[in-house]
Motif scaffolding. Structure first.
Motif, PDB file in Angstrom:
ATOM      1  N   ILE A  50       0.842  -1.199   0.000  1.00  0.00           N
ATOM      2  CA  ILE A  50       0.000   0.000   0.000  1.00  0.00           C
ATOM      3  C   ILE A  50       0.876   1.247   0.000  1.00  0.00           C
ATOM      4  CG2 ILE A  50      -1.918  -1.097   1.237  1.00  0.00           C
ATOM      5  CD1 ILE A  50      -0.882   0.591   3.741  1.00  0.00           C
ATOM      6  N   HIS A  51       0.317   2.335  -0.493  1.00  0.00           N
ATOM      7  CA  HIS A  51       0.951   3.635  -0.319  1.00  0.00           C
ATOM      8  C   HIS A  51       0.543   4.150   1.058  1.00  0.00           C
ATOM      9  CE1 HIS A  51       1.619   4.554  -4.870  1.00  0.00           C
ATOM     10  NE2 HIS A  51       2.342   3.563  -4.421  1.00  0.00           N
ATOM     11  N   ALA A  52       1.524   4.436   1.879  1.00  0.00           N
ATOM     12  CA  ALA A  52       1.251   4.812   3.267  1.00  0.00           C
ATOM     13  C   ALA A  52       0.255   5.965   3.353  1.00  0.00           C
ATOM     14  CB  ALA A  52       2.561   5.209   3.951  1.00  0.00           C
ATOM     15  N   GLU A  53       0.441   6.982   2.509  1.00  0.00           N
ATOM     16  CA  GLU A  53      -0.354   8.216   2.636  1.00  0.00           C
ATOM     17  C   GLU A  53      -1.850   7.962   2.418  1.00  0.00           C
ATOM     18  OE1 GLU A  53       2.589   7.913   1.385  1.00  0.00           O
ATOM     19  OE2 GLU A  53       3.706   9.316   2.638  1.00  0.00           O
ATOM     20  N   THR A  67      -7.348  -3.993   7.300  1.00  0.00           N
ATOM     21  CA  THR A  67      -7.229  -4.830   8.493  1.00  0.00           C
ATOM     22  C   THR A  67      -7.491  -6.291   8.139  1.00  0.00           C
ATOM     23  OG1 THR A  67      -7.921  -2.996   9.887  1.00  0.00           O
ATOM     24  CG2 THR A  67      -8.140  -5.202  10.827  1.00  0.00           C
ATOM     25  N   ARG A  68      -8.539  -6.524   7.352  1.00  0.00           N
ATOM     26  CA  ARG A  68      -8.893  -7.900   7.003  1.00  0.00           C
ATOM     27  C   ARG A  68      -7.891  -8.527   6.035  1.00  0.00           C
ATOM     28  NH1 ARG A  68     -12.393  -5.169   9.067  1.00  0.00           N
ATOM     29  NH2 ARG A  68     -14.097  -6.012  10.297  1.00  0.00           N
ATOM     30  N   TYR A  73      -2.447 -11.761   4.560  1.00  0.00           N
ATOM     31  CA  TYR A  73      -1.304 -11.642   3.633  1.00  0.00           C
ATOM     32  C   TYR A  73      -0.165 -10.835   4.258  1.00  0.00           C
ATOM     33  CZ  TYR A  73      -4.628 -12.950  -0.057  1.00  0.00           C
ATOM     34  OH  TYR A  73      -5.551 -13.596  -0.833  1.00  0.00           O
ATOM     35  N   PRO A  74       1.085 -11.133   3.822  1.00  0.00           N
ATOM     36  CA  PRO A  74       2.193 -10.230   4.159  1.00  0.00           C
ATOM     37  C   PRO A  74       1.950  -8.853   3.525  1.00  0.00           C
ATOM     38  CG  PRO A  74       3.018 -12.345   3.393  1.00  0.00           C
ATOM     39  CD  PRO A  74       1.546 -12.334   3.107  1.00  0.00           C
ATOM     40  N   LEU A  75       2.526  -7.821   4.161  1.00  0.00           N
ATOM     41  CA  LEU A  75       2.241  -6.445   3.742  1.00  0.00           C
ATOM     42  C   LEU A  75       3.524  -5.631   3.629  1.00  0.00           C
ATOM     43  CD1 LEU A  75      -0.015  -4.230   3.324  1.00  0.00           C
ATOM     44  CD2 LEU A  75       0.263  -3.735   5.769  1.00  0.00           C
ATOM     45  N   VAL A 100       2.420   5.581  13.512  1.00  0.00           N
ATOM     46  CA  VAL A 100       1.108   5.051  13.893  1.00  0.00           C
ATOM     47  C   VAL A 100       0.679   3.942  12.921  1.00  0.00           C
ATOM     48  CG1 VAL A 100      -1.365   5.620  14.010  1.00  0.00           C
ATOM     49  CG2 VAL A 100       0.325   7.135  15.079  1.00  0.00           C
ATOM     50  N   LEU A 101       0.871   4.209  11.627  1.00  0.00           N
ATOM     51  CA  LEU A 101       0.454   3.246  10.606  1.00  0.00           C
ATOM     52  C   LEU A 101       1.272   1.948  10.704  1.00  0.00           C
ATOM     53  CD1 LEU A 101      -1.570   3.336   8.190  1.00  0.00           C
ATOM     54  CD2 LEU A 101       0.404   3.851   6.741  1.00  0.00           C
ATOM     55  N   LEU A 102       2.586   2.095  10.887  1.00  0.00           N
ATOM     56  CA  LEU A 102       3.445   0.908  10.963  1.00  0.00           C
ATOM     57  C   LEU A 102       3.136   0.115  12.231  1.00  0.00           C
ATOM     58  CD1 LEU A 102       6.890   2.307   9.740  1.00  0.00           C
ATOM     59  CD2 LEU A 102       5.155   1.117   8.428  1.00  0.00           C
ATOM     60  N   ASP A 103       2.830   0.838  13.294  1.00  0.00           N
ATOM     61  CA  ASP A 103       2.508   0.163  14.544  1.00  0.00           C
ATOM     62  C   ASP A 103       1.200  -0.621  14.398  1.00  0.00           C
ATOM     63  OD1 ASP A 103       3.103  -0.294  17.334  1.00  0.00           O
ATOM     64  OD2 ASP A 103       1.289   0.869  17.743  1.00  0.00           O
ATOM     65  N   ARG A 104       0.257  -0.027  13.712  1.00  0.00           N
ATOM     66  CA  ARG A 104      -1.047  -0.670  13.557  1.00  0.00           C
ATOM     67  C   ARG A 104      -0.971  -1.913  12.670  1.00  0.00           C
ATOM     68  NH1 ARG A 104      -6.729   2.388  11.995  1.00  0.00           N
ATOM     69  NH2 ARG A 104      -7.963   0.514  11.697  1.00  0.00           N
TER      70      ARG A 104
END
Lengths: 304, 261
Positions: A50-53, A67-68, A73-75, A100-104
């Protein structure tokens, strides 16, 4: 092996923290058009990127689906807005959002670009070229140090597709990238399409450009399609459009790179004119067929 | 001006310009190569606006919309790399953009579309159980003092124009049939919220808008209902509450100090 090797850690690994890495398979970019179909059909694919932004929003359908999908799958999380090549200090609020995104989502890989995209507080929405000289080298390394400290992980840096060069540059691109890798300890996201596009656009040999990169640091490969134009002299000018299938010449360069790297997590990037999911899955399968057909020598070298 | 500043300014300049210090391997003039960056920057921002304001685009036509969006993007480039929410200020730009002065409803329509995008990406929150609301309605002593927290996606728009009807008429493949019957000069208020994974946009009357706005500000149920009734004695409290409950808009409830989710 060079002296550089002992600074390198396995991709994604941080001392004291066990983190899986992306599988040696092909993945595709996760597109809103395909979210429900992916959940419904559970395609056999190595990973999604995914593109983080796009996911730096508070809630809603994007997080619901990611989330699902992430449970299955690996991300890989790929940033497009950090402006590592920028003259400004890194945007700490943006780094916070990334943290925050990486932690989630705990992605197996995090990558960003050797480019700038913000200046003076304005976001310019493109991956803009950096001159290659001592001052930019120092700044890029300083920024990567900050990213890796803040995010507490090693990042991969992607080589750019460029259309112009700078009179101020004093280093060749692979040397600049090699030095960034050596000083910062980051890995390399080898975008084979970008190497090809830049080689054509600047009259270089694409295989030599691959070979000159710090290949021991490669942790992922990107493949994508380009658009064709011409410059003012009528010479070929390739545009990194991400709007077409991977070109045959880029598949060839991918084979060349894999012969040197061994199997490598490989992303099929498509951001414009998004085709139906099966079309992207077929391109990913083509990458996996090439990975499996590697010469035994290359595979042995990769394992050794 | 340093080289980076010149590069950045040339990207957004209205007229094609090329910053100094660029070279090309074959000695070709760099203008055309630099134009690739100029094009990517503006097309990307215009595409982002076209994605977020699809009905505004349909109302003025794609070519006109893209020209207008390019103007806006050059004057108001994003301050953040999070483009999903880019478009703050676009409605105000439209309001002051002379070529669309005759389309007095267009700015509010753009406001409605921005709210839709904001609601789409707003934080998630579970709704208060319907039984809890039913129990509260039976509790004549507690009800007037009850305070609600609305779902983070809830947005209200009060317009002097029939922008919700206009928006709704463009949600089907063949919008033209119902368009002719819309009196754009009749005022409408909109309730925008995300219910589950879908953004819902409903027309509500002015009194309902007052009631919901006061609830959103954390005012007590009794005060909000009273002000709505003062504004319009025909205010239908049951219908408005029903709409809020059905659409999951009530995310939390506080009754004299205690919280019931």
């Amino acid at each position: 092996m060079t002296a550089r090797a002992d600074r390198l850690r396995p991709i994604g690994a941080v001392p004291g923290q066990k983190r899986r890495s992306l599988p040696e398979r092909a993945g595709i970019g996760l597109k809103p058009e395909h979210l429900q179909e992916i959940l419904d059909t559970a395609p056999d694919i190595g990973f999604f990127e995914i593109h983080a932004e796009n996911y730096m929003v508070d809630g809603g359908p994007f997080h619901h689906y990611l989330t699902r999908i992430r449970e299955r799958y690996p991300l890989s999380i790929h940033g497009v807005g950090l402006s590592i090549g920028g003259e400004d200090a890194l945007d700490e609020r943006h780094l916070d959002r990334l943290a925050v995104l990486l932690d989630r989502y705990q992605p197996e890989s995090f990558s960003e670009h050797l480019a700038w995209s913000s200046h003076g507080g304005t976001f310019l929405n493109d991956l803009l070229p950096v001159p290659y000289h001592a001052a930019t080298l120092a700044r890029v390394c300083e920024h990567i140090d900050r990213v890796q400290d803040r995010l507490k992980r090693r990042m991969l840096l992607e080589n750019p597709a460029t259309y112009v060069e700078f009179a101020a540059s004093t280093m060749a691109e692979p040397d600049f990238i090699g030095e960034v890798v050596r000083r910062s300890g980051c890995g390399l996201l080898l975008d084979v399409n970008n190497v090809y596009v830049s080689s054509i656009n600047h009259g270089r040999d694409q295989r030599a450009a691959v070979s000159a990169m710090p290949l021991a640091a490669v942790g992922q490969i990107h493949l994508a399609g380009f658009a064709e134009d011409t410059d003012a002299a009528g010479a070929s000018l390739l545009i990194d459009s991400h709007g077409a299938p991977v070109a045959e010449a880029v598949w060839d360069l991918y084979r060349y790179a894999l012969d040197r790297l061994g199997p490598m997590p490989t992303l099929i990037e498509r951001d414009n004119d998004i085709p139906p999911l099966p079309v992207l899955l077929a391109e990913a399968q083509q990458a996996e067929r090439i990975m499996k057909r590697l010469s035994p020598i290359a595979s042995r070298e990769a394992v050794a | 001006m340093n080289a980076r500043q010149a590069f950045a300014e040339a990207l957004l300049a209205a007229e094609p310009v090329c910053p100094p210090g660029l070279t090309t391997w074959n000695g070709s003039a760099p203008e055309k190569r630099f134009a690739v960056y100029r094009n990517t920057v503006t097309v990307g921002l215009v595409d982002a606006l076209a994605d977020s304001f699809p009905v505004t685009l349909q109302l003025v036509g794609e070519d006109f919309f893209r020209a207008m969006a390019r103007e806006f993007a050059r004057q108001t480039p994003p301050r953040s790399p999070v483009l999903a929410l880019y478009g703050d200020g676009f409605a105000e730009f439209i309001e002051a953009f002379p070529p669309v002065a005759a389309l007095s409803y267009l700015a509010d329509l753009a406001r409605l579309e921005l709210m839709r995008v904001q609601a789409w990406h707003a934080a998630d929150a579970a709704a208060v159980a319907a039984e809890t609301i039913v129990r509260l309605l039976d509790d004549a002593a507690a009800l007037p003092q009850a305070r609600f927290t609305l779902h983070p996606s809830v947005r209200l728009l009060r317009s002097r124009h029939a922008v919700v009807s206009l928006w709704a008429a463009h949600q089907s493949e063949a919008p033209s049939s119902s368009l002719a019957t819309i009196d754009t000069a009749s005022a409408e208020s909109a309730l925008v919220l995300r219910n589950g994974l879908e953004v819902e946009i409903s027309v509500i009357d002015e009194a309902a808008a007052i009631f919901i706005e006061l609830l959103q500000q954390g005012r007590a149920f009794g005060l909000a209902a009273g002000q709505a009734l003062d504004a319009d004695s025909r205010f239908d409290l049951a219908q408005t509450l029903g709409l809020l409950v059905r659409s999951g808009a009530l995310a939390d409830l506080t009754i004299s100090g205690s919280t019931t989710s």
